[in-house]
Design an enzyme around this catalytic site. Sequence first.
Site, PDB file in Angstrom:
ATOM      1  N   ASP A 138       0.867  -1.194   0.000  1.00  7.95           N
ATOM      2  CA  ASP A 138       0.000   0.000   0.000  1.00  7.95           C
ATOM      3  C   ASP A 138       0.895   1.233   0.000  1.00  7.95           C
ATOM      4  OD1 ASP A 138      -3.216   0.282   1.277  1.00  7.95           O
ATOM      5  OD2 ASP A 138      -1.981   2.068   0.968  1.00  7.95           O
TER       6      ASP A 138
ATOM      7  N   GLY B 182      -4.993   5.026   2.484  1.00  2.00           N
ATOM      8  CA  GLY B 182      -5.111   3.975   3.511  1.00  2.00           C
ATOM      9  C   GLY B 182      -4.565   4.442   4.855  1.00  2.00           C
TER      10      GLY B 182
ATOM     11  N   THR C 117     -16.481  -2.627 -10.313  1.00  2.00           N
ATOM     12  CA  THR C 117     -17.548  -1.802  -9.746  1.00  2.00           C
ATOM     13  C   THR C 117     -18.818  -1.851 -10.602  1.00  2.00           C
ATOM     14  OG1 THR C 117     -18.190   0.512  -9.368  1.00  2.00           O
ATOM     15  CG2 THR C 117     -16.498   0.154 -10.989  1.00  2.00           C
TER      16      THR C 117
ATOM     17  N   TYR D  81     -13.627   6.941 -13.776  1.00  2.33           N
ATOM     18  CA  TYR D  81     -13.494   5.888 -12.758  1.00  2.33           C
ATOM     19  C   TYR D  81     -14.034   4.552 -13.289  1.00  2.33           C
ATOM     20  CZ  TYR D  81     -14.766   2.955  -8.837  1.00  2.33           C
ATOM     21  OH  TYR D  81     -14.925   1.867  -8.017  1.00  2.33           O
TER      22      TYR D  81
ATOM     23  N   ALA E   9     -23.289  14.828 -10.493  1.00  8.09           N
ATOM     24  CA  ALA E   9     -23.070  14.377 -11.883  1.00  8.09           C
ATOM     25  C   ALA E   9     -22.703  12.900 -11.878  1.00  8.09           C
ATOM     26  CB  ALA E   9     -21.951  15.191 -12.500  1.00  8.09           C
TER      27      ALA E   9
HETATM   28  N1  UFG Z   1     -25.411  10.602  -1.405  1.00  3.36           N
HETATM   29  C1  UFG Z   1     -26.054  11.674  -0.803  1.00  3.36           C
HETATM   30  N2  UFG Z   1     -25.388  12.349   0.176  1.00  3.36           N
HETATM   31  C2  UFG Z   1     -24.125  12.018   0.573  1.00  3.36           C
HETATM   32  C3  UFG Z   1     -23.483  10.913  -0.043  1.00  3.36           C
HETATM   33  C4  UFG Z   1     -24.160  10.231  -1.036  1.00  3.36           C
HETATM   34  O1  UFG Z   1     -27.184  12.013  -1.152  1.00  3.36           O
HETATM   35  O2  UFG Z   1     -23.580  12.676   1.466  1.00  3.36           O
HETATM   36  C5  UFG Z   1     -26.148   9.849  -2.429  1.00  3.36           C
HETATM   37  C6  UFG Z   1     -25.423   9.779  -3.755  1.00  3.36           C
HETATM   38  O3  UFG Z   1     -25.722  10.898  -4.555  1.00  3.36           O
HETATM   39  C7  UFG Z   1     -25.944   8.461  -4.306  1.00  3.36           C
HETATM   40  C8  UFG Z   1     -26.193   7.588  -3.059  1.00  3.36           C
HETATM   41  O4  UFG Z   1     -26.272   8.510  -1.985  1.00  3.36           O
HETATM   42  O5  UFG Z   1     -27.169   8.680  -4.917  1.00  3.36           O
HETATM   43  C9  UFG Z   1     -25.050   6.632  -2.788  1.00  3.36           C
HETATM   44  O6  UFG Z   1     -23.836   7.357  -2.839  1.00  3.36           O
HETATM   45  P1  UFG Z   1     -22.411   6.763  -2.411  1.00  3.36           P
HETATM   46  O7  UFG Z   1     -21.386   7.827  -2.659  1.00  3.36           O
HETATM   47  O8  UFG Z   1     -22.488   6.176  -1.051  1.00  3.36           O
HETATM   48  O9  UFG Z   1     -22.210   5.546  -3.407  1.00  3.36           O
HETATM   49  P2  UFG Z   1     -22.242   5.543  -5.003  1.00  3.36           P
HETATM   50  O10 UFG Z   1     -23.421   4.696  -5.359  1.00  3.36           O
HETATM   51  O11 UFG Z   1     -22.143   6.865  -5.605  1.00  3.36           O
HETATM   52  O12 UFG Z   1     -20.838   4.881  -5.302  1.00  3.36           O
HETATM   53  C10 UFG Z   1     -20.514   3.581  -4.980  1.00  3.36           C
HETATM   54  C11 UFG Z   1     -19.011   3.446  -4.787  1.00  3.36           C
HETATM   55  C12 UFG Z   1     -18.293   3.826  -6.023  1.00  3.36           C
HETATM   56  C13 UFG Z   1     -18.840   3.026  -7.169  1.00  3.36           C
HETATM   57  C14 UFG Z   1     -20.322   3.140  -7.270  1.00  3.36           C
HETATM   58  C15 UFG Z   1     -20.889   2.230  -8.302  1.00  3.36           C
HETATM   59  O13 UFG Z   1     -18.597   4.257  -3.741  1.00  3.36           O
HETATM   60  O14 UFG Z   1     -16.935   3.560  -5.866  1.00  3.36           O
HETATM   61  O15 UFG Z   1     -20.917   2.779  -6.029  1.00  3.36           O
HETATM   62  O16 UFG Z   1     -22.152   2.633  -8.614  1.00  3.36           O
HETATM   63  F1  UFG Z   1     -18.346   3.449  -8.331  1.00  3.36           F
END
Ligand code: UFG
Length: 330
Positions: free
Chosen positions: A37, A42, A122, A146, A288
């Site tokens: 790592d 981390g 992912t 990503y 986005a």
């Molecule tokens: N969200 C909020 N407020 C926050 C954080 C997130 O409303 O403070 C929403 C996001 O917009 C999304 C949902 O909650 O609609 C989940 O968001 P996360 O960031 O927890 O997870 P994501 O689904 O965006 O992302 C995860 C992984 C990524 C991966 C993706 C695949 O973290 O690495 O799933 O879809 F790419």
Amino acid sequence: MPKNKKLSLLVCGGAGYIGSHMARMIAESGHDVTVFDNLSTGHMEALKWGKFIKGDLRNPNDVAKAFEDSNYDAVFHFSGLIVVSESVEKPFEYYDNNVTGTINLLEAMRANGVNKFVFSSTAAVYGDPVMDMITEDHPLKPLNPYGKSKLFVEEILQDYAVAYGLDSVCFRYFNAAGAHPDSLIGEAHKPETHLIPNILLSGIDDGRKLKIFGNDYPTPDGTCVRDYIHILDLCDAHLSAISYMENKEGAHVFNLGNGQGFSILEVIKASSEVMGNKIEFDYEPARAGDSPRLVADSSKAVRELKWQPKFNDLREMIETAYRWHKKPAY
Ligand code: UFG
């Protein structure tokens, strides 16, 4: 996992959230683990299991060092940059780290005769979903660098299987959640962008109001729907992948999710019940690149890997995360 055989496994990114839980599970299953790592995201404090080698996958000399004194049976690769919005602003960093870094790792494996690889992919490789329950044959149209960086590696792995006989399993994670129930290790991203940690942190700290990104998605309550899978269930699947590759050559792909979709408002309600606190939030414009709904059909993993997620209850997952966030060790 092959029975009665002590394995030696390399975990790249083993100081991070998923990698540290993996390193721990390997050690607790009686196998030898080495963590590699660069500690960019981390945590030193998460390195409680096995041997540690500090180095960066982008530097082939560092990678060579990780292979110097060991004869690994397989390599797990968790060293990815993971923030979707950041990948849009800094594509070079994402391709350099996630693609070039992975190629350096694969080349070191080839040079050292290691031919089993488990890769963290992912659900972002699917892009906008055209199925309610996403199977592995859903079209692959990532919406951001990503997701593309992960898809490129999946494709490289197919070529390496044909040309070099390098066997691999790619796991397309849906939303990893929770922490080890004894909370020695947990999820600690800086800055935190993930939903469950942000909900818990705003419940713990009154001053930190939750932002909900978007409330006019085509979902029942207008907020995004996701499929949450407990970190220990994810790690379990990785161990099963090692046994799977004993009998199956080639490059394989599996979804890992629970198959249940929860909207942001549902996750807030469940978290509020776990914490016994009200969670204050504001609606903000949609982020986005967010898909309205990502829910996995993981029946291929269940069938072929003989894998079964044990944490099927969202509240139970959130409880393990809450135990960690109340008193994080780092
Ligand atoms: N969200 C909020 N407020 C926050 C954080 C997130 O409303 O403070 C929403 C996001 O917009 C999304 C949902 O909650 O609609 C989940 O968001 P996360 O960031 O927890 O997870 P994501 O689904 O965006 O992302 C995860 C992984 C990524 C991966 C993706 C695949 O973290 O690495 O799933 O879809 F790419």
